[in-house]
Structure formats: C-alpha cells, structure tokens
Motif scaffolding. Sequence first.
Motif, PDB file in Angstrom:
ATOM      1  N   ARG A 103       0.856  -1.189   0.000  1.00 52.50           N
ATOM      2  CA  ARG A 103       0.000   0.000   0.000  1.00 52.50           C
ATOM      3  C   ARG A 103       0.889   1.234   0.000  1.00 52.50           C
ATOM      4  N   LEU A 104       0.469   2.266  -0.744  1.00 43.34           N
ATOM      5  CA  LEU A 104       1.211   3.514  -0.827  1.00 43.34           C
ATOM      6  C   LEU A 104       0.578   4.581   0.055  1.00 43.34           C
ATOM      7  N   ALA A 105       1.415   5.502   0.519  1.00 47.60           N
ATOM      8  CA  ALA A 105       0.961   6.656   1.287  1.00 47.60           C
ATOM      9  C   ALA A 105       1.342   7.923   0.529  1.00 47.60           C
ATOM     10  N   TYR A 106       0.436   8.888   0.517  1.00 52.43           N
ATOM     11  CA  TYR A 106       0.614  10.145  -0.223  1.00 52.43           C
ATOM     12  C   TYR A 106       1.006  11.261   0.729  1.00 52.43           C
ATOM     13  N   SER A 107       1.923  12.117   0.295  1.00 46.75           N
ATOM     14  CA  SER A 107       2.266  13.301   1.091  1.00 46.75           C
ATOM     15  C   SER A 107       2.585  14.466   0.163  1.00 46.75           C
ATOM     16  N   GLU A 108       2.152  15.639   0.555  1.00 49.05           N
ATOM     17  CA  GLU A 108       2.426  16.855  -0.207  1.00 49.05           C
ATOM     18  C   GLU A 108       3.871  17.292   0.041  1.00 49.05           C
ATOM     19  N   GLY A 109       4.460  17.943  -0.967  1.00 46.28           N
ATOM     20  CA  GLY A 109       5.792  18.495  -0.818  1.00 46.28           C
ATOM     21  C   GLY A 109       5.820  19.930  -1.277  1.00 46.28           C
ATOM     22  N   ALA A 110       6.958  20.582  -1.106  1.00 49.99           N
ATOM     23  CA  ALA A 110       7.087  21.986  -1.488  1.00 49.99           C
ATOM     24  C   ALA A 110       6.885  22.174  -2.987  1.00 49.99           C
ATOM     25  N   GLY A 111       7.474  21.294  -3.792  1.00 47.58           N
ATOM     26  CA  GLY A 111       7.333  21.409  -5.231  1.00 47.58           C
ATOM     27  C   GLY A 111       6.709  20.192  -5.874  1.00 47.58           C
ATOM     28  N   MET A 112       6.859  19.027  -5.233  1.00 47.02           N
ATOM     29  CA  MET A 112       6.339  17.787  -5.767  1.00 47.02           C
ATOM     30  C   MET A 112       5.714  16.987  -4.626  1.00 47.02           C
ATOM     31  N   ALA A 113       4.673  16.225  -4.955  1.00 45.86           N
ATOM     32  CA  ALA A 113       4.088  15.303  -3.989  1.00 45.86           C
ATOM     33  C   ALA A 113       4.802  13.958  -4.086  1.00 45.86           C
ATOM     34  N   ASP A 114       4.726  13.178  -3.015  1.00 45.62           N
ATOM     35  CA  ASP A 114       5.387  11.882  -2.959  1.00 45.62           C
ATOM     36  C   ASP A 114       4.380  10.768  -2.705  1.00 45.62           C
ATOM     37  N   LEU A 115       4.663   9.610  -3.290  1.00 46.37           N
ATOM     38  CA  LEU A 115       3.983   8.365  -2.957  1.00 46.37           C
ATOM     39  C   LEU A 115       5.045   7.403  -2.467  1.00 46.37           C
ATOM     40  N   ALA A 116       4.916   6.974  -1.221  1.00 43.86           N
ATOM     41  CA  ALA A 116       5.920   6.118  -0.589  1.00 43.86           C
ATOM     42  C   ALA A 116       5.245   4.852  -0.067  1.00 43.86           C
ATOM     43  N   TYR A 117       6.060   3.847   0.216  1.00 46.93           N
ATOM     44  CA  TYR A 117       5.519   2.635   0.826  1.00 46.93           C
ATOM     45  C   TYR A 117       4.916   2.947   2.194  1.00 46.93           C
ATOM     46  N   ASP A 118       3.688   2.535   2.385  1.00 50.45           N
ATOM     47  CA  ASP A 118       3.137   2.409   3.723  1.00 50.45           C
ATOM     48  C   ASP A 118       3.386   0.985   4.212  1.00 50.45           C
ATOM     49  N   THR A 119       3.132   0.019   3.326  1.00 50.80           N
ATOM     50  CA  THR A 119       3.511  -1.371   3.557  1.00 50.80           C
ATOM     51  C   THR A 119       4.019  -1.954   2.249  1.00 50.80           C
ATOM     52  N   ALA A 120       4.888  -2.944   2.321  1.00 56.45           N
ATOM     53  CA  ALA A 120       5.392  -3.656   1.153  1.00 56.45           C
ATOM     54  C   ALA A 120       5.186  -5.147   1.394  1.00 56.45           C
ATOM     55  N   ALA A 121       4.520  -5.812   0.454  1.00 56.34           N
ATOM     56  CA  ALA A 121       4.108  -7.195   0.676  1.00 56.34           C
ATOM     57  C   ALA A 121       5.248  -8.189   0.523  1.00 56.34           C
ATOM     58  N   TYR A 122       6.203  -7.890  -0.334  1.00 53.94           N
ATOM     59  CA  TYR A 122       7.203  -8.893  -0.714  1.00 53.94           C
ATOM     60  C   TYR A 122       8.559  -8.595  -0.069  1.00 53.94           C
ATOM     61  N   GLY A 123       9.075  -9.546   0.681  1.00 53.27           N
ATOM     62  CA  GLY A 123      10.439  -9.458   1.194  1.00 53.27           C
ATOM     63  C   GLY A 123      10.675  -8.345   2.186  1.00 53.27           C
ATOM     64  N   ASP A 124       9.664  -7.962   2.942  1.00 51.98           N
ATOM     65  CA  ASP A 124       9.840  -6.858   3.888  1.00 51.98           C
ATOM     66  C   ASP A 124       9.105  -7.155   5.185  1.00 51.98           C
ATOM     67  N   ALA A 125       9.457  -8.280   5.790  1.00 48.38           N
ATOM     68  CA  ALA A 125       8.777  -8.700   7.017  1.00 48.38           C
ATOM     69  C   ALA A 125       8.936  -7.681   8.138  1.00 48.38           C
TER      70      ALA A 125
END
Length: 254
Positions: A103-125
């Motif tokens: 699942r991705l998480a959204y955040s606003e930035g000064a010039g660009m917005a970001d989509l980052a991992y909130d959770t990663a299903a594969y290989g990230d226990a």
Amino acid sequence: MRYGVAILVPAVLLLSSCNDAGRDTPAAARGTATVAASAECPADGDRLPITGICASRAADYLNTPGGTPPEAPRGCGWIVQETRFGDDVLLYRALQCGGKATRLAYSEGAGMADLAYDTAAYGDAGNALKGEVLVRVTGSDDSNRTANLLRIARDAIDDPQEGQGCMVRNAGVDFWPRDALVVDVGEAQAAKASPDGPRTACGPFGLSEDESSFWRVFQGHSWFFQLGQDLWQVDPGSFTLLSKGSDGRWSQVK
C-alpha cells in the motif's frame, strides 16, 4: 528512492461512493458507456474502503496505457489498492503476498508530492521499506505535456550546460508502460558514453539504465517512477486518479 506517456483518453467512468454502496457501475471495455448498476457485489464480496468499489471489479476501473502487469512472484498476486491523493483517490495494482498487501501513502511536498511505501508485501517482514518513496508527482501543461518534467530534470542537473542537451523521448522498454518517457541526451551525445556498464544522463530525473526509472504524463500530472532494480510491488501502468462529484459518485480525473 522510487518514482512516471502517451496521451490517455479517459473513459466516462461512474463509480459508487461509500455512501452509495448500493450501486457499482464499472466502465464497459474502455468505452464511454457504463454497464447496468448492480445492487450487490458478486458473492457479497468486499468493497474498497474509500470509493466503495467492489473489490472483485476494481480492475475494471483502471485506465492503462496497454500491456500487462508484471508477473507476480510465487505465493503473491495482484490486487487493486486505493490511496487518498489530495482531494482525489488513486487506484493502482499492488502485490499481495499471503495476508500482507503493498500500500502507498501520499504526502504533499514543497514542489512535488510523494507516494511512498506504507507497507510492502514482498520481502519486507520488518517493514524496513516503509516511507521509501516510489513516485514523485507534479503538474503538467496541456499545451506542452512534457515541458514541466523537462524543466524539473534540467533544474536538478548541477551543470546547466549539460541540461541544455536534454530532451524527452519515449523509453521504448518492453516491460515498462507503453507511454513511459525518459529525459535523455541526443543520439550523438549518447554515442560518446562508455559502452561499459549502464548509461545515465540528465541528472536524478533523467535516464538511468541501471534501474526502472521513468516518467508518465496523465490526468493533469507528471509522474516520476523510480522503482529500482528489484521486483516491482506496484504496477506503474495501472495508476488511475478518481474524483468525487457533487452527486457523491466517483469518476476518472480528466
């Protein structure tokens, strides 16, 4: 970090809202028509929590540039996830492995917005990938769809003279989305690069042959995907923005 072009023609797509859970109207085969409303999800299935779309039909709402999603590793599969994106909602295919889904998480930035991992299903226990950025997003200009991404790429280059030789071209990589773009130098300049090893050009938002790194332009935004060298845990060709109308129904952002 992880960050994404042909012109996509959005279908007229009417979706159910959480407050309108009795209706679910996916678009018919990428056309402008919609199929008849259904009172219930098939087999009383789940609905996505934000839009209320039937989870079993959610893939019907994705507006893709063609091609198929990457093959999921053994024990995993592709599901459709949704993430709030400012006032809109982003739908996308994501890996699910056992009981854990990406699942991705959204955040606003000064010039660009970001989509980052909130959770990663594969290989990230241990959830070490949480917060790692996959996509950076900025606006686009309908009159010149690639002007903004080219400006961003040039502004990030230390040597302004180098940036003047940069241009936008189709990526032409088979397993990437068909509309993927890269910022690169011209053929004559590229031919001067060493043939040993992957080639890079035009700074951090430019060509990097050592990873899955490219732009896409759609639905009024320029998206820079930086998916690294590893297995993709989201399908970058599936990203689709939805907005909620005054009638409470969801439709694709144009």
